[in-house]
Design a protein around this motif. Structure first.
Motif, PDB file in Angstrom:
ATOM      1  N   THR A  39      26.800   1.063  -7.171  1.00  0.00           N
ATOM      2  CA  THR A  39      27.667   2.252  -7.225  1.00  0.00           C
ATOM      3  C   THR A  39      29.120   1.891  -6.906  1.00  0.00           C
ATOM      4  OG1 THR A  39      27.081   2.786  -4.933  1.00  0.00           O
ATOM      5  CG2 THR A  39      25.855   3.923  -6.686  1.00  0.00           C
ATOM      6  N   THR A  40      29.324   0.952  -6.002  1.00  0.00           N
ATOM      7  CA  THR A  40      30.677   0.491  -5.674  1.00  0.00           C
ATOM      8  C   THR A  40      31.306  -0.195  -6.877  1.00  0.00           C
ATOM      9  OG1 THR A  40      30.063   0.200  -3.347  1.00  0.00           O
ATOM     10  CG2 THR A  40      32.037  -0.970  -4.112  1.00  0.00           C
ATOM     11  N   HIS A  42      30.567   0.303 -10.017  1.00  0.00           N
ATOM     12  CA  HIS A  42      30.881   1.353 -10.993  1.00  0.00           C
ATOM     13  C   HIS A  42      32.164   2.100 -10.622  1.00  0.00           C
ATOM     14  CE1 HIS A  42      27.690   1.433 -13.970  1.00  0.00           C
ATOM     15  NE2 HIS A  42      26.824   1.155 -13.017  1.00  0.00           N
ATOM     16  N   THR A  43      32.331   2.391  -9.346  1.00  0.00           N
ATOM     17  CA  THR A  43      33.533   3.090  -8.887  1.00  0.00           C
ATOM     18  C   THR A  43      34.783   2.261  -9.168  1.00  0.00           C
ATOM     19  OG1 THR A  43      32.307   4.257  -7.163  1.00  0.00           O
ATOM     20  CG2 THR A  43      34.699   4.075  -6.859  1.00  0.00           C
ATOM     21  N   THR A  46      35.483   2.212 -12.896  1.00  0.00           N
ATOM     22  CA  THR A  46      36.051   3.493 -13.334  1.00  0.00           C
ATOM     23  C   THR A  46      37.535   3.563 -12.993  1.00  0.00           C
ATOM     24  OG1 THR A  46      33.920   4.608 -13.098  1.00  0.00           O
ATOM     25  CG2 THR A  46      35.881   6.011 -13.078  1.00  0.00           C
ATOM     26  N   ARG A  47      37.892   3.126 -11.806  1.00  0.00           N
ATOM     27  CA  ARG A  47      39.305   3.105 -11.404  1.00  0.00           C
ATOM     28  C   ARG A  47      40.112   2.178 -12.307  1.00  0.00           C
ATOM     29  NH1 ARG A  47      38.507   2.200  -5.156  1.00  0.00           N
ATOM     30  NH2 ARG A  47      37.674   4.221  -4.594  1.00  0.00           N
TER      31      ARG A  47
END
Length: 120
Positions: A39-40, A42-43, A46-47
């Motif tokens: 999840t990190t 992916h975050t 995305t940024r």
């Protein structure tokens, strides 16, 4: 182009090395020493996509993330951005040249000579 945080820089370093891009899971594996959750990853991706550093290939699963530009393009853009903030560009360039190695100075002269002959 925006600046990169420390984790974003690590992600971009990994993506720049892989011309065919990386999935989020592959990226997590490449950065295994950092022990990141998916999840990190992916975050961060995305940024980076919002900042214009990566693009996502949605035509395949899992999605692959590719660099929008090369590392060299990014560094050149940073140098241009910093130089544009200087009120006395010539003084900044002179100080910069005073800090580079003899080999870099020779490379710069060579590049400037090549650039001058193509513009003539």
């Amino acid at each position: 182009m925006g600046t990169l945080g420390e984790l974003e820089r690590s992600v971009m370093d990994a993506i720049w090395v892989h011309d065919d891009g990386l999935s989020a899971a592959e990226l997590r594996d490449v950065l295994a020493a950092r022990d990141l959750a998916l999840t990190t990853v992916h975050t961060v991706l995305t940024r980076l996509e919002k900042k214009g550093f990566v693009t996502r290939d949605r035509s395949i699963r899992p999605h692959r993330y590719l660099a929008v530009s090369t590392r060299e393009d990014h560094v050149a853009e940073l140098m241009t951005e910093v130089l544009s903030q200087a009120p006395d560009r010539q003084a900044v360039l002179a100080r910069f040249l005073g800090t580079v190695s003899e080999a870099d100075t020779k490379a710069l002269r060579n590049l400037l000579g090549r650039n001058h002959s193509t513009n003539s």
